[in-house]
Design an enzyme around this catalytic site. Structure first.
Site, mmCIF file in Angstrom:
data_model
loop_
_atom_site.group_PDB
_atom_site.id
_atom_site.type_symbol
_atom_site.label_atom_id
_atom_site.label_comp_id
_atom_site.label_asym_id
_atom_site.label_seq_id
_atom_site.Cartn_x
_atom_site.Cartn_y
_atom_site.Cartn_z
ATOM 1 N N TYR A 1 -11.320 -1.493 -8.928
ATOM 2 C CA TYR A 1 -10.124 -1.650 -8.080
ATOM 3 C C TYR A 1 -9.234 -0.417 -8.216
ATOM 4 C CZ TYR A 1 -6.050 -3.791 -5.791
ATOM 5 O OH TYR A 1 -5.007 -4.064 -4.934
ATOM 6 N N LYS B 1 -8.076 2.141 -5.273
ATOM 7 C CA LYS B 1 -6.665 2.248 -4.864
ATOM 8 C C LYS B 1 -6.130 3.663 -5.086
ATOM 9 C CE LYS B 1 -6.441 -1.170 -2.760
ATOM 10 N NZ LYS B 1 -5.886 -1.357 -1.405
ATOM 11 N N THR C 1 -0.342 -13.605 -1.454
ATOM 12 C CA THR C 1 -1.342 -13.712 -0.381
ATOM 13 C C THR C 1 -2.597 -14.340 -0.989
ATOM 14 O OG1 THR C 1 -2.269 -11.556 -0.916
ATOM 15 C CG2 THR C 1 -0.430 -11.581 0.656
HETATM 16 N N1 LIG Z 1 -0.683 -8.923 -2.279
HETATM 17 C C1 LIG Z 1 -0.376 -8.041 -3.219
HETATM 18 O O1 LIG Z 1 0.348 -8.359 -4.191
HETATM 19 C C2 LIG Z 1 -0.886 -6.636 -3.132
HETATM 20 C C3 LIG Z 1 -0.476 -5.713 -4.099
HETATM 21 C C4 LIG Z 1 -0.944 -4.411 -4.029
HETATM 22 C C5 LIG Z 1 -1.785 -4.030 -2.996
HETATM 23 N N2 LIG Z 1 -2.190 -4.971 -2.087
HETATM 24 C C6 LIG Z 1 -3.112 -4.513 -1.015
HETATM 25 O O2 LIG Z 1 -2.712 -5.079 0.214
HETATM 26 C C7 LIG Z 1 -3.842 -5.156 1.084
HETATM 27 C C8 LIG Z 1 -3.850 -6.497 1.792
HETATM 28 O O3 LIG Z 1 -4.104 -7.507 0.846
HETATM 29 P P1 LIG Z 1 -3.463 -8.963 0.934
HETATM 30 O O4 LIG Z 1 -2.517 -9.072 -0.191
HETATM 31 O O5 LIG Z 1 -2.984 -9.267 2.292
HETATM 32 O O6 LIG Z 1 -4.748 -9.846 0.567
HETATM 33 P P2 LIG Z 1 -5.531 -10.984 1.386
HETATM 34 O O7 LIG Z 1 -4.597 -12.052 1.822
HETATM 35 O O8 LIG Z 1 -6.659 -11.360 0.497
HETATM 36 O O9 LIG Z 1 -6.063 -10.220 2.656
HETATM 37 C C9 LIG Z 1 -7.099 -9.298 2.532
HETATM 38 C C10 LIG Z 1 -7.647 -8.995 3.901
HETATM 39 O O10 LIG Z 1 -8.753 -8.096 3.749
HETATM 40 C C11 LIG Z 1 -9.810 -8.587 4.543
HETATM 41 N N3 LIG Z 1 -11.125 -8.157 4.097
HETATM 42 C C12 LIG Z 1 -11.711 -8.331 2.894
HETATM 43 N N4 LIG Z 1 -12.958 -7.848 2.923
HETATM 44 C C13 LIG Z 1 -13.172 -7.351 4.177
HETATM 45 C C14 LIG Z 1 -14.265 -6.741 4.837
HETATM 46 N N5 LIG Z 1 -15.447 -6.545 4.235
HETATM 47 N N6 LIG Z 1 -14.116 -6.354 6.130
HETATM 48 C C15 LIG Z 1 -12.958 -6.568 6.777
HETATM 49 N N7 LIG Z 1 -11.892 -7.170 6.214
HETATM 50 C C16 LIG Z 1 -12.010 -7.558 4.923
HETATM 51 C C17 LIG Z 1 -9.682 -10.102 4.489
HETATM 52 O O11 LIG Z 1 -10.366 -10.675 5.586
HETATM 53 P P3 LIG Z 1 -11.454 -11.877 5.421
HETATM 54 O O12 LIG Z 1 -10.703 -13.055 4.898
HETATM 55 O O13 LIG Z 1 -11.983 -12.060 6.784
HETATM 56 O O14 LIG Z 1 -12.458 -11.372 4.441
HETATM 57 C C18 LIG Z 1 -8.170 -10.244 4.616
HETATM 58 O O15 LIG Z 1 -7.785 -10.175 5.955
HETATM 59 C C19 LIG Z 1 -5.059 -4.865 0.223
HETATM 60 O O16 LIG Z 1 -5.488 -3.546 0.464
HETATM 61 C C20 LIG Z 1 -4.546 -4.981 -1.195
HETATM 62 O O17 LIG Z 1 -5.239 -4.165 -2.106
HETATM 63 C C21 LIG Z 1 -1.749 -6.245 -2.116
#
Ligand SMILES: NC(=O)c1ccc[n+]([C@@H]2O[C@H](COP(=O)([O-])OP(=O)(O)OC[C@H]3O[C@@H](n4cnc5c(N)ncnc54)[C@H](OP(=O)(O)O)[C@@H]3O)[C@@H](O)[C@H]2O)c1
Length: 310
Positions: free
Chosen positions: A175, A179, A212
């Site tokens: 990860y 990142k 999320t």
């Molecule tokens: N939430 C946090 O605290 C946090 C903190 C730091 C960084 N981030 C970053 O924020 C971004 C969004 O994450 P989130 O928090 O919204 O998480 P999330 O709710 O798990 O959403 C992740 C998204 O990525 C999609 N995804 C996963 N594998 C995929 C694939 N092979 N092809 C296309 N889409 C795919 C998922 O779609 P499916 O369900 O269809 O697989 C979902 O729409 C990520 O890059 C994460 O690293 C989040």
């Protein structure tokens, strides 16, 4: 001054592509852009989830301009198909939010044999951006937003001899690597945009700690790992809402004053309104960025059509 979703300028006439728009932060980015009149291409893997995400936006923003685009970032063939469909429908793309991601999961491989977190979080987005470049350059000021994480701090730069961590896999190592790659990709892309004399900007964001599916999925897909369970329990208690976590992405995508090659994060690292933060130390390593670019072109077989020197 606190930047909020009310500060998003009118998006009427603008075209945005958001990856992972079927849930979490991506859904909130799509919702906010649609609310301001933008046409949003919701690029997503799970189509049932994508349909409900679209319905959820339409329930709040009747008549929202939304298009569903299947996209599996774990397959270069799918990335190519999605990019071709987007280019055919939209010769101009103003905003590309490379948001989709996976965190801390068990070892896995994409259809092309890439380590799964590097493949989905970085290489799939690298390929998508390269393929959408003609449409981004057709905009009078495109934005490409990359999403990093505090995980970048423990990530190592890509080892060109073993980017897929064969024999050396650990969920958080992978990860962190992916990142840090998101950060370096964004900075190098902005440098290339400027070197080529284009008006496009590439900006990197950390969303903060937002509640999320990211953390819950990391528990499911790591077989219930201890640290994964810790973050999952924590985010449910103290995480920001997905709409709050989406604000740095939205600011980078739409604030006319947002700076290319800059980092936007919540004011207090994981909490608070989106602000610009300084980039320090190895975040700015030109050597790591050059290696990342070479390895990404080599692995995807896609050459980026932008100048290499400034
Ligand atoms: N939430 C946090 O605290 C946090 C903190 C730091 C960084 N981030 C970053 O924020 C971004 C969004 O994450 P989130 O928090 O919204 O998480 P999330 O709710 O798990 O959403 C992740 C998204 O990525 C999609 N995804 C996963 N594998 C995929 C694939 N092979 N092809 C296309 N889409 C795919 C998922 O779609 P499916 O369900 O269809 O697989 C979902 O729409 C990520 O890059 C994460 O690293 C989040």
């Amino acid at each position: 001054m606190t930047w909020t979703a009310d500060d998003i300028p009118d998006q009427l006439g603008r075209v945005a592509v958001v990856t992972g728009a079927n849930g979490g932060l991506g859904l909130e980015v799509a919702r906010a852009l649609a609310r301001k009149g933008g046409l949003v291409v919701m690029a997503a893997r799970d189509q049932a989830k994508a349909s409900s995400a679209r319905d959820s936006i339409l329930g709040q923003v009747p008549g929202a301009a939304l298009e569903l685009q299947p996209l599996d970032l774990a397959s270069l063939a799918s990335v190519r198909e999605a990019a071709a469909a987007i280019l055919a429908a939209h010769p101009r793309v103003d905003i590309l939010v490379n948001n989709a991601g996976l965190m801390g999961i068990a070892e896995g491989r994409t259809k092309d044999g890439f380590e799964m977190q590097l493949g989905v979080n970085h290489l799939g987005h690298f390929a998508l951006t390269a393929l959408l470049l003609p449409a981004l350059l057709a905009s009078d000021g495109a934005r490409v937003v990359s999403v990093t994480s505090t995980g970048r701090h423990f990530g190592r730069s890509l080892d060109p001899d073993n980017p897929h961590l064969h024999g050396n896999y650990e969920p958080w190592r992978a990860y962190g690597q992916s990142k840090l790659a998101n950060l370096h990709f964004a900075l190098e892309l902005d440098r290339r945009f400027r070197a080529a004399g284009t008006p496009a900007r590439s900006i990197v964001v950390h969303p903060g700690f937002a509640n999320t599916d990211l953390q819950a999925r990391s528990v499911r897909e790591s077989g219930g790992g201890r640290s994964q369970r810790f973050f999952s329990a924590g985010v449910r208690r103290v995480g920001m809402t997905p709409a709050q976590g989406a604000l740095p992405l939205l600011r980078a995508a739409t604030d006319p004053r947002a700076v290319g090659g800059a980092l936007y994060t919540p004011r207090w690292v994981n909490w608070g309104p989106p602000v610009r933060r300084p980039l320090v130390g190895r975040s700015r390593s030109r050597e790591a960025m050059a290696t990342l670019w070479e390895v990404s072109e080599r692995e995807t077989g896609i050459r980026f059509g932008l100048a290499t020197t400034s």
